[in-house]
Design an enzyme around this catalytic site. Structure first.
Site, PDB file in Angstrom:
ATOM      1  CG  HIS A  38      -2.896   2.963  -1.666  1.00 52.27           C
ATOM      2  ND1 HIS A  38      -2.693   2.816  -0.319  1.00 52.27           N
ATOM      3  CD2 HIS A  38      -4.145   2.498  -1.906  1.00 52.27           C
ATOM      4  CE1 HIS A  38      -3.779   2.296   0.237  1.00 52.27           C
ATOM      5  NE2 HIS A  38      -4.661   2.093  -0.707  1.00 52.27           N
ATOM      6  CD  GLN A  65       0.941   3.081  16.329  1.00 51.21           C
ATOM      7  OE1 GLN A  65       0.925   2.608  15.212  1.00 51.21           O
ATOM      8  NE2 GLN A  65       1.948   3.823  16.763  1.00 51.21           N
ATOM      9  CD  GLN A  73      -2.736  -0.942   2.560  1.00 53.11           C
ATOM     10  OE1 GLN A  73      -3.603  -0.085   2.647  1.00 53.11           O
ATOM     11  NE2 GLN A  73      -2.467  -1.792   3.545  1.00 53.11           N
ATOM     12  CB  VAL A  78       8.557  -2.395  10.304  1.00 50.21           C
ATOM     13  CG1 VAL A  78       8.934  -3.225   9.096  1.00 50.21           C
ATOM     14  CG2 VAL A  78       7.063  -2.455  10.559  1.00 50.21           C
ATOM     15  N   GLY A 112       3.881  -2.627   9.556  1.00 48.46           N
ATOM     16  CA  GLY A 112       3.725  -1.200   9.752  1.00 48.46           C
ATOM     17  C   GLY A 112       2.467  -0.613   9.156  1.00 48.46           C
ATOM     18  CB  SER A 164      -3.544   1.544  10.985  1.00 46.27           C
ATOM     19  OG  SER A 164      -4.169   1.929   9.769  1.00 46.27           O
ATOM     20  CB  CYS A 209       1.932   5.593 -21.694  1.00 41.41           C
ATOM     21  SG  CYS A 209       1.330   6.202 -23.288  1.00 41.41           S
TER      22      CYS A 209
END
Length: 184
Positions: A23, A120, A3, A136, A96, A98, A31
């Site tokens: 992403h 977290q 991502q 990480v 790493g 969420s 192109c």
């Protein structure tokens, strides 16, 4: 699959057809005519498929940045590949993240098992076979040491793949476990 938009996988030589980039990437332009992708060692600028001012060497079409904006759909080819990769995986290791941005956040649930490495808590901690609370870089450094692959940073420059001789045990992880790892 990734991502991240940092191009790290491509910088280290992982072929584009081997991973889905959900992403997209700040170092890649595509192109608009023939769909050829160009990976660079510089940020191409832009967001949300803006023209970069460069031209495709194959068909002379306009090149556009590839980074998605929040409202953009995930690229279908990469999204499909990510789903297949997770469906076929014995183990997915999330690093790493969420796991809160959907639909990508729930992809690890498709694998037979998954491990979370994150500082977290995530919404899927209870579903994970193993949760590691740590940085990480530190956790992966420890894993590389354990696997006897220290020095991989140098090896990657001279070897097609440094992981070809790594064998991971197929014995299942039976319980959800969480540990905290500190680099101190």
């Amino acid at each position: 699959m990734t991502q991240s938009i940092d191009g790290l996988h491509s910088h280290f030589g992982l072929p584009r057809f081997k991973h889905s980039i959900l992403h997209r990437c700040v170092f890649t332009e595509k192109c608009e005519t023939c769909s050829t992708e160009y990976f660079h060692d510089f940020d191409v600028g832009g967001l949300c498929f803006q023209t970069t001012g460069r031209i495709c060497i194959h068909c002379h079409g306009q090149l556009r940045d590839t980074v998605l904006d929040w409202e953009d759909e995930l690229p279908e080819e990469d999204w499909s590949m990510a789903q297949v990769q997770c469906d076929q995986a014995d183990l997915v290791i999330t690093l790493g993240t969420s796991l809160r941005i959907e639909p990508a956040g729930s992809l690890p649930l498709r694998a037979k098992q998954f491990v979370i490495v994150n500082l977290q808590p995530t919404p899927y901690d209870g579903n994970a076979a193993f949760v590691i609370r740590g940085k990480v870089d530190y956790v992966m450094g420890q894993l590389m040491d354990y696997l006897g692959l220290r020095g991989w940073e140098d090896d990657i420059k001279t070897t097609e793949t440094t992981m070809k001789n790594v064998v991971v045990s197929s014995s299942p992880i039976k319980t959800t476990t969480s540990i905290n790892i500190s680099s101190d």
